[in-house]
Design a protein around this motif. Structure first.
Motif, PDB file in Angstrom:
ATOM      1  N   TRP A 170      22.473 -69.693 -25.207  1.00  0.00           N
ATOM      2  CA  TRP A 170      23.494 -69.321 -24.103  1.00  0.00           C
ATOM      3  C   TRP A 170      23.443 -68.346 -23.449  1.00  0.00           C
ATOM      4  O   TRP A 170      24.216 -68.707 -22.527  1.00  0.00           O
ATOM      5  CB  TRP A 170      24.804 -70.281 -25.340  1.00  0.00           C
ATOM      6  CG  TRP A 170      25.349 -71.052 -25.596  1.00  0.00           C
ATOM      7  CD1 TRP A 170      25.251 -71.356 -26.870  1.00  0.00           C
ATOM      8  CD2 TRP A 170      26.035 -71.981 -25.105  1.00  0.00           C
ATOM      9  NE1 TRP A 170      25.376 -72.977 -27.342  1.00  0.00           N
ATOM     10  CE2 TRP A 170      25.954 -73.104 -25.770  1.00  0.00           C
ATOM     11  CE3 TRP A 170      26.318 -72.149 -24.163  1.00  0.00           C
ATOM     12  CZ2 TRP A 170      26.430 -74.615 -25.284  1.00  0.00           C
ATOM     13  CZ3 TRP A 170      27.330 -73.069 -23.366  1.00  0.00           C
ATOM     14  CH2 TRP A 170      27.425 -74.597 -24.124  1.00  0.00           C
ATOM     15  N   GLU A 171      22.958 -66.891 -24.969  1.00  0.00           N
ATOM     16  CA  GLU A 171      22.765 -66.103 -23.474  1.00  0.00           C
ATOM     17  C   GLU A 171      22.033 -66.141 -22.287  1.00  0.00           C
ATOM     18  O   GLU A 171      22.614 -65.456 -21.552  1.00  0.00           O
ATOM     19  CB  GLU A 171      22.165 -64.673 -24.108  1.00  0.00           C
ATOM     20  CG  GLU A 171      22.876 -64.510 -25.850  1.00  0.00           C
ATOM     21  CD  GLU A 171      23.129 -66.086 -26.556  1.00  0.00           C
ATOM     22  OE1 GLU A 171      23.904 -65.029 -28.260  1.00  0.00           O
ATOM     23  OE2 GLU A 171      22.494 -66.394 -26.507  1.00  0.00           O
ATOM     24  N   GLY A 172      20.983 -66.906 -22.583  1.00  0.00           N
ATOM     25  CA  GLY A 172      19.904 -67.345 -21.015  1.00  0.00           C
ATOM     26  C   GLY A 172      20.737 -67.613 -19.849  1.00  0.00           C
ATOM     27  O   GLY A 172      20.688 -67.950 -19.121  1.00  0.00           O
ATOM     28  N   ALA A 173      21.598 -68.863 -20.312  1.00  0.00           N
ATOM     29  CA  ALA A 173      21.914 -70.088 -19.285  1.00  0.00           C
ATOM     30  C   ALA A 173      23.499 -68.628 -18.711  1.00  0.00           C
ATOM     31  O   ALA A 173      23.614 -68.715 -17.286  1.00  0.00           O
ATOM     32  CB  ALA A 173      23.389 -70.777 -20.359  1.00  0.00           C
ATOM     33  N   VAL A 174      23.972 -68.246 -19.463  1.00  0.00           N
ATOM     34  CA  VAL A 174      24.922 -67.363 -18.928  1.00  0.00           C
ATOM     35  C   VAL A 174      24.120 -65.893 -18.212  1.00  0.00           C
ATOM     36  O   VAL A 174      25.130 -65.596 -16.554  1.00  0.00           O
ATOM     37  CB  VAL A 174      26.242 -66.482 -20.236  1.00  0.00           C
ATOM     38  CG1 VAL A 174      26.720 -64.720 -19.271  1.00  0.00           C
ATOM     39  CG2 VAL A 174      26.330 -67.232 -20.663  1.00  0.00           C
ATOM     40  N   GLY A 175      22.778 -65.514 -18.279  1.00  0.00           N
ATOM     41  CA  GLY A 175      22.471 -65.004 -17.329  1.00  0.00           C
ATOM     42  C   GLY A 175      21.623 -65.306 -16.037  1.00  0.00           C
ATOM     43  O   GLY A 175      22.133 -64.464 -15.553  1.00  0.00           O
ATOM     44  N   GLY A 176      21.599 -66.754 -16.391  1.00  0.00           N
ATOM     45  CA  GLY A 176      21.018 -67.396 -15.481  1.00  0.00           C
ATOM     46  C   GLY A 176      22.637 -67.701 -14.236  1.00  0.00           C
ATOM     47  O   GLY A 176      22.352 -66.907 -12.946  1.00  0.00           O
ATOM     48  N   TRP A 177      23.597 -67.676 -14.651  1.00  0.00           N
ATOM     49  CA  TRP A 177      24.502 -67.765 -14.020  1.00  0.00           C
ATOM     50  C   TRP A 177      24.913 -66.413 -13.717  1.00  0.00           C
ATOM     51  O   TRP A 177      25.622 -66.593 -11.730  1.00  0.00           O
ATOM     52  CB  TRP A 177      25.392 -68.248 -14.941  1.00  0.00           C
ATOM     53  CG  TRP A 177      27.557 -68.293 -14.054  1.00  0.00           C
ATOM     54  CD1 TRP A 177      27.920 -69.213 -13.193  1.00  0.00           C
ATOM     55  CD2 TRP A 177      28.038 -66.406 -14.846  1.00  0.00           C
ATOM     56  NE1 TRP A 177      29.427 -68.223 -13.036  1.00  0.00           N
ATOM     57  CE2 TRP A 177      29.239 -67.383 -13.490  1.00  0.00           C
ATOM     58  CE3 TRP A 177      28.349 -65.912 -14.828  1.00  0.00           C
ATOM     59  CZ2 TRP A 177      30.634 -66.279 -13.459  1.00  0.00           C
ATOM     60  CZ3 TRP A 177      29.462 -65.211 -15.051  1.00  0.00           C
ATOM     61  CH2 TRP A 177      30.861 -65.582 -14.846  1.00  0.00           C
ATOM     62  N   ALA A 178      25.411 -65.398 -14.358  1.00  0.00           N
ATOM     63  CA  ALA A 178      25.648 -63.670 -13.458  1.00  0.00           C
ATOM     64  C   ALA A 178      24.308 -63.795 -12.413  1.00  0.00           C
ATOM     65  O   ALA A 178      24.559 -63.303 -11.311  1.00  0.00           O
ATOM     66  CB  ALA A 178      24.983 -62.772 -14.605  1.00  0.00           C
ATOM     67  N   ALA A 179      22.821 -64.188 -12.607  1.00  0.00           N
ATOM     68  CA  ALA A 179      21.909 -63.807 -11.118  1.00  0.00           C
ATOM     69  C   ALA A 179      22.358 -64.913 -10.526  1.00  0.00           C
ATOM     70  O   ALA A 179      22.584 -63.733  -9.291  1.00  0.00           O
ATOM     71  CB  ALA A 179      20.841 -64.817 -11.841  1.00  0.00           C
ATOM     72  N   VAL A 180      22.748 -65.678  -9.988  1.00  0.00           N
ATOM     73  CA  VAL A 180      23.580 -65.850  -8.914  1.00  0.00           C
ATOM     74  C   VAL A 180      25.161 -65.519  -8.569  1.00  0.00           C
ATOM     75  O   VAL A 180      24.593 -65.996  -7.286  1.00  0.00           O
ATOM     76  CB  VAL A 180      24.303 -68.145  -9.498  1.00  0.00           C
ATOM     77  CG1 VAL A 180      24.958 -68.742  -8.305  1.00  0.00           C
ATOM     78  CG2 VAL A 180      22.417 -68.706  -9.781  1.00  0.00           C
ATOM     79  N   MET A 181      25.594 -65.108  -9.929  1.00  0.00           N
ATOM     80  CA  MET A 181      26.735 -65.159  -9.140  1.00  0.00           C
ATOM     81  C   MET A 181      27.056 -63.992  -8.547  1.00  0.00           C
ATOM     82  O   MET A 181      27.286 -63.395  -7.036  1.00  0.00           O
ATOM     83  CB  MET A 181      28.243 -64.761 -10.353  1.00  0.00           C
ATOM     84  CG  MET A 181      28.629 -66.103 -10.681  1.00  0.00           C
ATOM     85  SD  MET A 181      29.927 -66.745  -9.736  1.00  0.00           S
ATOM     86  CE  MET A 181      28.384 -68.649  -9.513  1.00  0.00           C
ATOM     87  N   VAL A 182      25.894 -62.560  -8.798  1.00  0.00           N
ATOM     88  CA  VAL A 182      25.586 -61.798  -8.416  1.00  0.00           C
ATOM     89  C   VAL A 182      24.826 -61.695  -6.645  1.00  0.00           C
ATOM     90  O   VAL A 182      26.043 -60.989  -5.691  1.00  0.00           O
ATOM     91  CB  VAL A 182      24.420 -60.641  -8.683  1.00  0.00           C
ATOM     92  CG1 VAL A 182      24.140 -59.586  -8.544  1.00  0.00           C
ATOM     93  CG2 VAL A 182      25.337 -60.317 -10.244  1.00  0.00           C
ATOM     94  N   VAL A 183      24.592 -63.119  -6.608  1.00  0.00           N
ATOM     95  CA  VAL A 183      23.455 -62.844  -5.325  1.00  0.00           C
ATOM     96  C   VAL A 183      24.264 -63.309  -3.927  1.00  0.00           C
ATOM     97  O   VAL A 183      24.321 -63.043  -2.959  1.00  0.00           O
ATOM     98  CB  VAL A 183      21.924 -63.284  -5.835  1.00  0.00           C
ATOM     99  CG1 VAL A 183      21.299 -63.800  -4.125  1.00  0.00           C
ATOM    100  CG2 VAL A 183      21.292 -62.823  -6.219  1.00  0.00           C
ATOM    101  N   SER A 184      25.002 -64.189  -4.899  1.00  0.00           N
ATOM    102  CA  SER A 184      25.604 -65.541  -3.747  1.00  0.00           C
ATOM    103  C   SER A 184      26.908 -64.740  -3.259  1.00  0.00           C
ATOM    104  O   SER A 184      27.215 -64.336  -1.936  1.00  0.00           O
ATOM    105  CB  SER A 184      26.129 -66.576  -4.279  1.00  0.00           C
ATOM    106  OG  SER A 184      26.837 -66.534  -5.395  1.00  0.00           O
ATOM    107  N   GLY A 185      27.389 -63.641  -4.186  1.00  0.00           N
ATOM    108  CA  GLY A 185      28.572 -62.815  -3.846  1.00  0.00           C
ATOM    109  C   GLY A 185      28.011 -61.762  -2.840  1.00  0.00           C
ATOM    110  O   GLY A 185      29.021 -61.573  -2.027  1.00  0.00           O
ATOM    111  N   ALA A 186      27.243 -61.296  -3.018  1.00  0.00           N
ATOM    112  CA  ALA A 186      26.187 -60.655  -2.502  1.00  0.00           C
ATOM    113  C   ALA A 186      26.245 -60.756  -0.666  1.00  0.00           C
ATOM    114  O   ALA A 186      26.476 -60.105   0.201  1.00  0.00           O
ATOM    115  CB  ALA A 186      25.043 -59.260  -2.961  1.00  0.00           C
ATOM    116  N   ALA A 187      25.655 -61.494  -0.532  1.00  0.00           N
ATOM    117  CA  ALA A 187      25.147 -62.947   0.615  1.00  0.00           C
ATOM    118  C   ALA A 187      26.406 -63.184   1.163  1.00  0.00           C
ATOM    119  O   ALA A 187      26.492 -63.043   2.278  1.00  0.00           O
ATOM    120  CB  ALA A 187      24.392 -64.380   0.454  1.00  0.00           C
TER     121      ALA A 187
END
Length: 269
Positions: A170-187
């Protein structure tokens, strides 16, 4: 193993990157068509269709993709594939039926034709929207996978689906979600490389809803990954095939994309 993996990755990049970036859409579509046909062959193998049966299935998949180009619009394919992943995906992961037997095998062989045709159309449609757009769509899955790997390594304690894929947490899944949120939000904030999937979603439904949609896509990337893991586990194999030395098979590389691609194109309207 690492050397083989790196060499295969470099060869794939040498083939896919120039065609994705510079070739006409027709050439990109032809390349994706080859990928889809090999993925269909592996899908049939995991469903124990036999050597001849898997080859026949791949040929049928190629014919279905070719014939589907005559459709006025690919949206019905996206809808059908979306229904499959929204209903059948979670059901299979929760109930764990025997997939390579009886009605389930027949159903999955039929559904696979729709899934692979939708995959092809989604990628071609995304490429027609621009190189940045198709790369941003692929990046959702890549970021979710990379983020999950590193977060899982660093913080993973709670198993996500131990009976299907013991390494996922679950921690990995949350980490993957966070990576998408950070990059897409910045873009979105920086208006980087527009048009992208992120900018298109933000323009249509606003930033908050765009991030929610991306969250849904990340969730379905996990479902796609676990779905193929379950097929492999039931088939008693580690990889979908040995087509990509060091990486396994084609399905091993695109499993998470299969649900994300049609759902993303549907949610874009």
């Amino acid at each position: 193993m690492l050397k083989t993996r790196v060499i295969t990755a470099l060869v794939l990049l040498a083939v896919f990157l120039p065609i994705t970036l510079f070739a006409p859409v027709a050439a990109f579509g032809a390349l994706i068509g080859v990928v889809v046909v090999f993925a269909a062959w592996e899908w049939a193998r995991l469903l124990k269709a036999g050597v001849a049966g898997s080859i026949v299935y791949a040929v049928i998949a190629a014919a279905v993709v070719a014939l589907s180009t005559r459709l006025p619009a690919p949206r019905p394919l996206f809808q059908a594939a979306g229904v499959f992943w929204i209903i059948a995906g979670p059901y299979v992961l929760l109930r764990k039926p025997v997939l390579a037997a009886g009605a389930w095998r027949a159903f999955l062989l039929a559904a696979g034709l729709v899934v692979f045709a939708a995959c092809w159309h989604a990628l071609v449609a995304a490429r027609m929207a621009g190189v940045a757009f198709v790369l941003s769509l692929l990046l959702v899955v890549w970021l979710a996978d990379i983020g999950a790997y590193f977060a899982g390594k660093a913080f993973g304690k709670h198993k996500l689906a131990p009976s299907i894929s013991p390494g996922k947490t679950w921690e990995g899944a949350v980490g993957g979600w966070a990576a998408v949120m950070v990059v897409s939000g910045a873009a979105i904030a920086l208006h980087a490389f527009e048009p992208t999937l992120y900018s298109a979603l933000a323009a249509q439904i606003g930033l908050g809803r765009a991030l929610f949609v991306l969250t849904v896509l990340v969730a379905f990337s996990v479902i796609g990954d676990l779905f193929e893991s379950m097929m492999k586990r039931q088939a008693g194999v580690k990889d979908s095939s040995g087509l990509l030395p060091g990486h396994g098979g084609v399905l091993d590389r695109i499993d998470a994309l299969l649900p994300v691609l049609p759902l993303a194109m549907l949610l874009l309207g």
